[in-house]
Write a protein that holds these residues in place. Structure first.
Motif, mmCIF file in Angstrom:
data_model
loop_
_atom_site.group_PDB
_atom_site.id
_atom_site.type_symbol
_atom_site.label_atom_id
_atom_site.label_comp_id
_atom_site.label_asym_id
_atom_site.label_seq_id
_atom_site.Cartn_x
_atom_site.Cartn_y
_atom_site.Cartn_z
ATOM 1 N N THR A 48 10.505 -28.610 45.613
ATOM 2 C CA THR A 48 9.217 -28.147 46.155
ATOM 3 C C THR A 48 8.232 -29.314 46.231
ATOM 4 O O THR A 48 8.359 -30.295 45.495
ATOM 5 N N ASP A 49 7.260 -29.203 47.118
ATOM 6 C CA ASP A 49 6.206 -30.214 47.189
ATOM 7 C C ASP A 49 4.903 -29.565 47.667
ATOM 8 O O ASP A 49 4.790 -28.337 47.657
ATOM 9 N N LEU A 104 10.724 -28.764 37.946
ATOM 10 C CA LEU A 104 10.682 -28.334 39.354
ATOM 11 C C LEU A 104 11.592 -29.152 40.249
ATOM 12 O O LEU A 104 11.938 -28.719 41.352
ATOM 13 N N TRP A 158 6.740 -30.719 33.593
ATOM 14 C CA TRP A 158 6.739 -29.625 34.570
ATOM 15 C C TRP A 158 7.367 -30.106 35.887
ATOM 16 O O TRP A 158 8.213 -29.435 36.485
ATOM 17 N N GLU A 178 -2.234 -27.236 45.672
ATOM 18 C CA GLU A 178 -0.939 -27.854 45.365
ATOM 19 C C GLU A 178 -1.055 -29.380 45.272
ATOM 20 O O GLU A 178 -0.405 -30.005 44.445
ATOM 21 N N HIS A 225 5.500 -16.871 45.379
ATOM 22 C CA HIS A 225 4.692 -18.090 45.448
ATOM 23 C C HIS A 225 3.439 -17.908 44.584
ATOM 24 O O HIS A 225 2.764 -16.882 44.662
ATOM 25 N N THR A 226 3.164 -18.941 43.764
ATOM 26 C CA THR A 226 1.999 -18.849 42.871
ATOM 27 C C THR A 226 1.204 -20.148 42.898
ATOM 28 O O THR A 226 1.230 -20.913 41.940
ATOM 29 N N PRO A 227 0.510 -20.406 44.010
ATOM 30 C CA PRO A 227 -0.370 -21.579 43.959
ATOM 31 C C PRO A 227 -1.371 -21.351 42.833
ATOM 32 O O PRO A 227 -1.895 -20.245 42.701
ATOM 33 N N LYS A 287 3.328 -26.342 52.388
ATOM 34 C CA LYS A 287 3.695 -24.920 52.338
ATOM 35 C C LYS A 287 3.697 -24.315 53.747
ATOM 36 O O LYS A 287 2.930 -23.365 54.035
ATOM 37 N N LEU A 317 14.301 -27.782 42.481
ATOM 38 C CA LEU A 317 13.886 -26.858 43.546
ATOM 39 C C LEU A 317 13.440 -27.607 44.799
ATOM 40 O O LEU A 317 13.369 -27.033 45.887
ATOM 41 N N ARG A 365 12.392 -20.436 51.237
ATOM 42 C CA ARG A 365 11.185 -21.165 51.662
ATOM 43 C C ARG A 365 11.211 -21.541 53.137
ATOM 44 O O ARG A 365 10.260 -22.108 53.637
ATOM 45 N N PHE A 370 -2.316 -30.077 42.012
ATOM 46 C CA PHE A 370 -1.278 -29.812 41.016
ATOM 47 C C PHE A 370 -0.260 -30.965 40.963
ATOM 48 O O PHE A 370 -0.052 -31.573 39.916
ATOM 49 N N TYR A 371 0.348 -31.255 42.116
ATOM 50 C CA TYR A 371 1.425 -32.255 42.121
ATOM 51 C C TYR A 371 0.918 -33.664 41.827
ATOM 52 O O TYR A 371 1.603 -34.473 41.222
HETATM 53 N N1 IYR Z 1 3.018 -23.786 42.592
HETATM 54 C C1 IYR Z 1 3.755 -24.993 42.930
HETATM 55 C C2 IYR Z 1 4.670 -25.446 41.843
HETATM 56 C C3 IYR Z 1 5.763 -24.549 41.436
HETATM 57 C C4 IYR Z 1 5.774 -24.064 40.151
HETATM 58 C C5 IYR Z 1 6.808 -23.295 39.711
HETATM 59 I I1 IYR Z 1 6.824 -22.703 37.786
HETATM 60 C C6 IYR Z 1 7.880 -22.969 40.572
HETATM 61 O O1 IYR Z 1 8.930 -22.197 40.124
HETATM 62 C C7 IYR Z 1 7.884 -23.474 41.857
HETATM 63 C C8 IYR Z 1 6.805 -24.257 42.293
HETATM 64 C C9 IYR Z 1 4.492 -24.818 44.267
HETATM 65 O O2 IYR Z 1 4.546 -23.707 44.790
HETATM 66 O O3 IYR Z 1 5.017 -25.786 44.796
#
Ligand code: IYR
Length: 221
Positions: free
Chosen positions: A111-112, A106, A102, A90, A171-173, A115, A109, A37, A93-94
């Motif tokens: 993540t927040d 995460l 969920w 995002e 990446h999957t927003p 991006k 990882l 990232r 989502f968050y």
């Molecule tokens: N799309 C969000 C959350 C996310 C979801 C999964 I499942 C991941 O493995 C990592 C992130 C994001 O990109 O932060």
């Protein structure tokens, strides 16, 4: 039309010791892949990206209909628009949609909603699944095993990027509909994955996580 056949072209057979060496080397090489990232903004050679996409396009697919399309984004203005749209999703989502379970999954990882890699990475590859195609006459053509086919092609692309010495992130927003609008895709395409591609930043870090042991992934009968 009756099927036509040709002798298997290009098959390479190796003596077993060489086969073993090649299999072990490929495994070790792919085992070194990490989702990254933190990207450098250093440009990547266009030909490398083209070869990686060529590798992806060699994927098997349902009825050989190749139900994928790859859009390579280098234009900084478009990357900025993609980042803004992805971060908006995002935030939703968050801050609202993600169930606690969920977010807990995460947490390792780190993540927040931010991006920055969508602007820093020199290349974004947007992968689209074509839910149907068109005949040369423009009629609707059914596609088969679309998700399997695009998933396999994506895996081959990720492997090619890694083996070339670049890094990427799957990446999957969600939802990713904005990619269709920003990249002006036709109505038969659905966004599948967004891959930032480039060199890792000099100080790139990855989460301290590990893969499940092999024997929990594989069963021999
Ligand atoms: N799309 C969000 C959350 C996310 C979801 C999964 I499942 C991941 O493995 C990592 C992130 C994001 O990109 O932060």
């Amino acid at each position: 039309m009756p099927p036509r056949f040709v002798p298997l072209p290009g098959y390479e057979r190796y003596p077993e010791p060489e086969m073993l060496r090649r299999a072990a080397e490929f495994r070790a090489a792919l085992d070194r892949r990490r989702s990254v990232r933190h990207f450098s903004d250093r440009p990547v050679p266009a030909e490398v990206i083209e070869h990686c996409l060529g590798a992806a396009c060699s994927s098997p697919s349902g009825a050989n209909l190749q139900p994928w399309h790859f859009v390579v984004v280098r234009d900084p203005t478009i990357k900025t628009r993609i980042r803004a749209a992805a971060e908006a999703e995002e935030r939703d989502f968050y801050e609202r949609r993600a169930p606690p379970e969920w977010l807990e999954a995460l947490a390792p990882l780190g993540t927040d909603t931010e991006k920055p890699f969508l602007e820093t990475a020199p290349v974004l590859i947007a992968i689209f699944a074509q839910i149907h195609g068109y005949t040369p006459e423009g009629a609707r053509l059914k596609h088969y095993y679309v998700h399997e086919s695009v998933g396999i092609a994506s895996g081959m692309l990720i492997s090619a990027i890694h083996l070339s010495g670049l890094v990427t992130l799957t990446h999957t927003p969600a939802p990713m509909k904005f990619l269709c609008e920003i990249l002006e895709r036709p109505e038969n395409e659905r966004p599948y994955l967004l891959l930032p591609v480039g060199y890792p930043a000099d100080d790139a870090e990855v989460p301290d996580i590990s893969r499940r042991p092999f024997d929990r992934n594989v069963t021999f009968v």
